[in-house]
Design a protein around this motif. Structure first.
Motif, PDB file in Angstrom:
ATOM      1  N   ARG A  12       0.831  -1.217   0.000  1.00  0.00           N
ATOM      2  CA  ARG A  12       0.000   0.000   0.000  1.00  0.00           C
ATOM      3  C   ARG A  12       0.860   1.259   0.000  1.00  0.00           C
ATOM      4  NH1 ARG A  12      -2.573  -3.270   4.078  1.00  0.00           N
ATOM      5  NH2 ARG A  12      -4.536  -4.160   3.330  1.00  0.00           N
ATOM      6  N   SER A  13       1.982   1.227   0.751  1.00  0.00           N
ATOM      7  CA  SER A  13       2.827   2.425   0.840  1.00  0.00           C
ATOM      8  C   SER A  13       3.501   2.751  -0.481  1.00  0.00           C
ATOM      9  CB  SER A  13       3.886   2.231   1.931  1.00  0.00           C
ATOM     10  OG  SER A  13       4.850   1.274   1.541  1.00  0.00           O
ATOM     11  N   ARG A  14       3.671   1.751  -1.334  1.00  0.00           N
ATOM     12  CA  ARG A  14       4.341   1.981  -2.618  1.00  0.00           C
ATOM     13  C   ARG A  14       3.379   2.445  -3.713  1.00  0.00           C
ATOM     14  NH1 ARG A  14       9.113  -2.379  -3.897  1.00  0.00           N
ATOM     15  NH2 ARG A  14      10.005  -2.556  -1.799  1.00  0.00           N
ATOM     16  N   THR A  16       0.706   5.085  -5.085  1.00  0.00           N
ATOM     17  CA  THR A  16       0.131   6.427  -4.932  1.00  0.00           C
ATOM     18  C   THR A  16      -1.333   6.347  -5.314  1.00  0.00           C
ATOM     19  OG1 THR A  16       2.263   7.436  -5.475  1.00  0.00           O
ATOM     20  CG2 THR A  16       0.311   8.843  -5.597  1.00  0.00           C
ATOM     21  N   SER A  18      -3.862   8.428  -5.446  1.00  0.00           N
ATOM     22  CA  SER A  18      -4.456   9.403  -6.366  1.00  0.00           C
ATOM     23  C   SER A  18      -4.094   9.084  -7.812  1.00  0.00           C
ATOM     24  CB  SER A  18      -4.003  10.815  -6.002  1.00  0.00           C
ATOM     25  OG  SER A  18      -2.596  10.942  -6.107  1.00  0.00           O
ATOM     26  N   THR A  19      -2.867   8.585  -8.030  1.00  0.00           N
ATOM     27  CA  THR A  19      -2.458   8.210  -9.386  1.00  0.00           C
ATOM     28  C   THR A  19      -3.261   7.008  -9.880  1.00  0.00           C
ATOM     29  OG1 THR A  19      -0.219   9.028  -8.980  1.00  0.00           O
ATOM     30  CG2 THR A  19      -0.509   7.485 -10.810  1.00  0.00           C
ATOM     31  N   LYS A  29      -6.945  18.553  -7.397  1.00  0.00           N
ATOM     32  CA  LYS A  29      -6.282  18.822  -6.130  1.00  0.00           C
ATOM     33  C   LYS A  29      -7.164  19.691  -5.240  1.00  0.00           C
ATOM     34  CE  LYS A  29      -2.380  18.748  -3.642  1.00  0.00           C
ATOM     35  NZ  LYS A  29      -1.855  17.517  -3.053  1.00  0.00           N
ATOM     36  N   GLU A  33      -5.415  16.990  -0.155  1.00  0.00           N
ATOM     37  CA  GLU A  33      -6.119  15.823  -0.671  1.00  0.00           C
ATOM     38  C   GLU A  33      -6.514  16.056  -2.123  1.00  0.00           C
ATOM     39  OE1 GLU A  33      -9.397  15.356   2.016  1.00  0.00           O
ATOM     40  OE2 GLU A  33      -8.203  14.169   3.441  1.00  0.00           O
ATOM     41  N   TYR A  34      -7.232  15.086  -2.684  1.00  0.00           N
ATOM     42  CA  TYR A  34      -7.828  15.211  -4.008  1.00  0.00           C
ATOM     43  C   TYR A  34      -9.323  14.967  -3.860  1.00  0.00           C
ATOM     44  CZ  TYR A  34      -3.099  14.895  -5.939  1.00  0.00           C
ATOM     45  OH  TYR A  34      -1.781  15.123  -6.245  1.00  0.00           O
ATOM     46  N   ASP A  52      -3.600  10.679  -0.052  1.00  0.00           N
ATOM     47  CA  ASP A  52      -2.399   9.886  -0.319  1.00  0.00           C
ATOM     48  C   ASP A  52      -1.599   9.631   0.945  1.00  0.00           C
ATOM     49  OD1 ASP A  52      -2.722   9.463  -3.037  1.00  0.00           O
ATOM     50  OD2 ASP A  52      -1.788  11.357  -3.590  1.00  0.00           O
ATOM     51  N   GLU A  53      -1.569  10.596   1.838  1.00  0.00           N
ATOM     52  CA  GLU A  53      -0.764  10.462   3.046  1.00  0.00           C
ATOM     53  C   GLU A  53      -1.261   9.315   3.915  1.00  0.00           C
ATOM     54  OE1 GLU A  53       0.403  13.098   7.009  1.00  0.00           O
ATOM     55  OE2 GLU A  53      -0.473  14.082   5.261  1.00  0.00           O
ATOM     56  N   GLY A  55      -3.472   7.017   2.741  1.00  0.00           N
ATOM     57  CA  GLY A  55      -3.668   5.851   1.897  1.00  0.00           C
ATOM     58  C   GLY A  55      -5.091   5.344   1.791  1.00  0.00           C
TER      59      GLY A  55
END
Length: 622
Positions: A12-14, A16, A18-19, A29, A33-34, A52-53, A55
């Motif tokens: 999960r940490s790897r 992104t 939002s991508t 944006k 956040e998005y 994203d921060e 997750g």
């Protein structure tokens, strides 16, 4: 295929998020956040957010919530393993090979979930039966509504050693023992763990029952009994009501922590659903970290009695080594003898909401607790308070945060015991006994401890001497943290060196000159530091190279003179400003009082000069 929680967290940490979501959904944006129109229901105004921060994504319209894996399963329609494999390939991670033993453990846990679900259904059924009359009466007396009973899954365990064992016999006795529902002692027949108790299911974040808490009805001990640790349940890593509080906290931006599950239920019923509770233990490090994933400053609401306040301080002490920027604890203290349920029943939800509006921050909680720990009626007891506060600061791993705590406690200590000091007390701060440096000036002319001290001109030469002295006597840095952190040196290289000296002293309690130079050698400050040690013009006692071993009286004098030099630099800007203001008043008013003030301040300035002449052999220092 078995995947450890650690491996999944790394996956999960790897990714992104939002991508990943932005490939199929138009996002934009919005601060940190998005946001987007939710892909899980029709809407025209965006209520779907991506963080994203942390997750996860969340829709405030339909409640859709999940991480990268959940996105792949719910939005893309993949199976769990297919989603993991796709994400792992993108993250360049290898999916672990199948582990037969782990697969068996996973199958075992799945079976235990079935056992716990069956036990929950049975307990709920017993609550509605003939034997559940007393339990139902207890709930009614405590003001627990029928809706709350259903939402939290209250049940009842009959006062019998075998009724549950017989009812769930199809699952097997060994499985019931493993689930913590039966007790097995040596070779004796297992018997029901929960007997004659109101039953409260404990759920995991996904809402599955993993354990139970039972409250005795009538006389008996213990008053509350929890399931033992099992393959499903780790008491120190579980928070009661997390499955309901987690989504609620996304709406409120808040998490409340209370002592027990009945407190949590009472608050949830009163309109505070963002509440969790530890399970019969003090808040653990893992539980604190788990809460911090939801909010940065949870509010601890412990009982107003001694036991509740001790529990609050245990939580505070466990949090200190974990503190990091923007992550802390807040506290509210309930009226003595009351828990949240008592307060709400006596004064209503508004009374509790009013307490939440003004919580204590962690540093304030520690200060107020230690201040009240013992009578402060002697120098020794006051010194004890100072030591206890220093011990708390020492427990903080993050040195930047530790320095802020150190400074705040020092300011509170001085305000508590020296708030009414007059000009004589100010004089004592800036001179030593027997010194000619005895000019008297009012507290209003001294520099405010909380303001920075700009150092330039002639004072910059003294600052160079002080820095050289601190390098020769590193033990003195920590003694003058407060003053040194206020200095703003006009020379940027000297300011960088000062900041580095303070930083290294905070990291390492014991430093000698050679050790400090070895550390500085790895920084851009090393050449400046070596230059100050070689400067012949810095001829203060604390800049001189002492014999090895040095007589104690020489070391003590160097330390004493270094302390006075630091105090002079700290006080002089305020004195200069006060003198300029007095001179202006003399020119404007020409009254006797203004003239007397101007002359007094001039005498104080001369005393600064005289004392510096004692500290150095250089005739043109000032």
């Amino acid at each position: 295929m078995t995947l450890s929680p650690q491996w999944l967290d790394e996956l999960r940490s790897r990714v992104t998020l939002s991508t990943l979501i932005g490939r199929t959904v138009k996002i934009q944006k919005a601060g940190r956040e998005y946001k987007a129109c939710c892909p899980f229901h029709n809407e025209k105004t965006p209520s779907f957010t991506i963080n994203d921060e942390k997750g996860f994504y969340h829709c405030f319209g339909c409640g859709a919530h999940g991480d990268a894996i959940r996105w792949m399963t719910d939005q893309r329609g993949l199976s769990f393993m297919d989603a993991v494999k796709d994400l792992a390939a993108e993250a360049q991670m290898e999916v672990p090979a199948p582990d037969p033993r782990a697969a068996r453990r996973q199958e075992q846990r799945a079976t235990l979930h079935d056992v716990m679900a069956a036990a929950q259904d049975w307990f709920v059924h017993q609550l509605g039966g003939i034997e559940g009359v007393q339990a139902r009466q207890y709930l009614e007396n405590r003001g627990i509504t029928a809706q709350t009973v259903r939402e939290f899954g209250f049940g009842f365990a009959p006062d019998s050693r075998s009724k549950l064992k017989e009812a769930l016999g199809s699952h097997g006795v060994d499985r019931l023992v493993e689930a913590g529902l039966l007790i097995k002692v040596d070779d004796r027949d297992p018997y029901d763990r929960f007997r004659g108790r109101l039953m409260i299911p404990i759920r995991d974040p996904r809402g599955r029952v993993i354990a139970f808490g039972g409250r005795i009805l009538g006389d008996g001990e213990p008053k509350y009994l929890n399931s033992p640790d099992t393959p499903l349940f780790d008491k120190g890593r579980t928070l009661y009501n997390l499955d309901k509080a987690s989504p609620a906290s996304r709406q409120t931006g808040r998490i409340l922590v209370v002592e027990g599950y009945m407190d949590a239920i009472a608050l949830a019923q009163a309109g505070f659903p963002d509440v969790v509770a530890p399970l019969g233990t003090a808040l653990t490090e893992h539980q604190i970290e788990r809460i911090w994933k939801m909010v940065e400053a949870p509010i601890l609401c412990f009982d107003g009695d001694n036991a509740g306040q001790k529990a609050a301080m245990r939580a505070a002490n466990r949090a200190l080594p974990l503190l990091r920027p923007s992550h802390s604890l807040n506290f509210i203290s309930l009226p003595a003898g009351q828990d949240p349920d008592d307060l709400i029943r006596a004064e209503g939800p508004r009374a509790f909401a009013a307490l939440l509006e003004k919580p204590q921050i962690l540093s304030e909680k520690i200060w107020s607790h230690e201040l009240a720990a013992e009578p402060l009626d002697s120098p020794e007891s006051k010194a004890g308070l100072k030591k206890r506060l220093s011990d708390h600061v020492r427990d903080i791993s993050d040195q930047d945060i530790a320095q802020h705590y150190r400074q705040e406690f020092q300011e509170r200590y001085e305000k508590a015991f020296f708030a009414n000091r007059g000009s004589a007390a100010q004089d004592r701060r800036y001179r030593r006994p027997g010194s000619p440096f005895t000019a008297k000036y009012s507290a209003s002319t001294a520099t405010d401890d909380t303001k920075s001290v700009s150092v330039s001109g002639h004072d910059l030469r003294i600052a160079k001497a002080i820095l050289g002295g601190l390098i020769r006597h590193p033990s003195q840095i920590s003694r003058h943290f407060e003053e040194l952190t206020l200095f703003k040196l006009a020379d940027s290289q000297l300011q960088d060196l000062l900041s580095e000296l303070v930083r290294q002293a905070m990291r390492k309690e014991t430093l000698d000159m050679q050790g400090l130079l070895t550390i500085l050698e790895q920084t851009d400050c090393y050449n400046v530091a070596k230059g100050l040690l070689r400067a012949d013009a810095l001829n203060f006692t604390f800049n001189r190279k002492l014999p090895d071993p040095a007589p104690s009286e020489l070391i003590e004098r160097a330390h004493r003179d270094l302390s006075e030099a630091i105090q002079v630099i700290t006080a002089r800007p305020g004195l200069e400003a006060a003198l300029a203001e007095a001179t202006r008043r003399v020119q404007d008013n020409l009254d006797e009082e203004s003239y007397a003030e101007q002359q007094r301040l001039r005498q104080a300035k001369q005393a600064f000069h005289d004392r510096l002449m004692e500290l150095t052999q250089i005739d043109d220092v000032v």
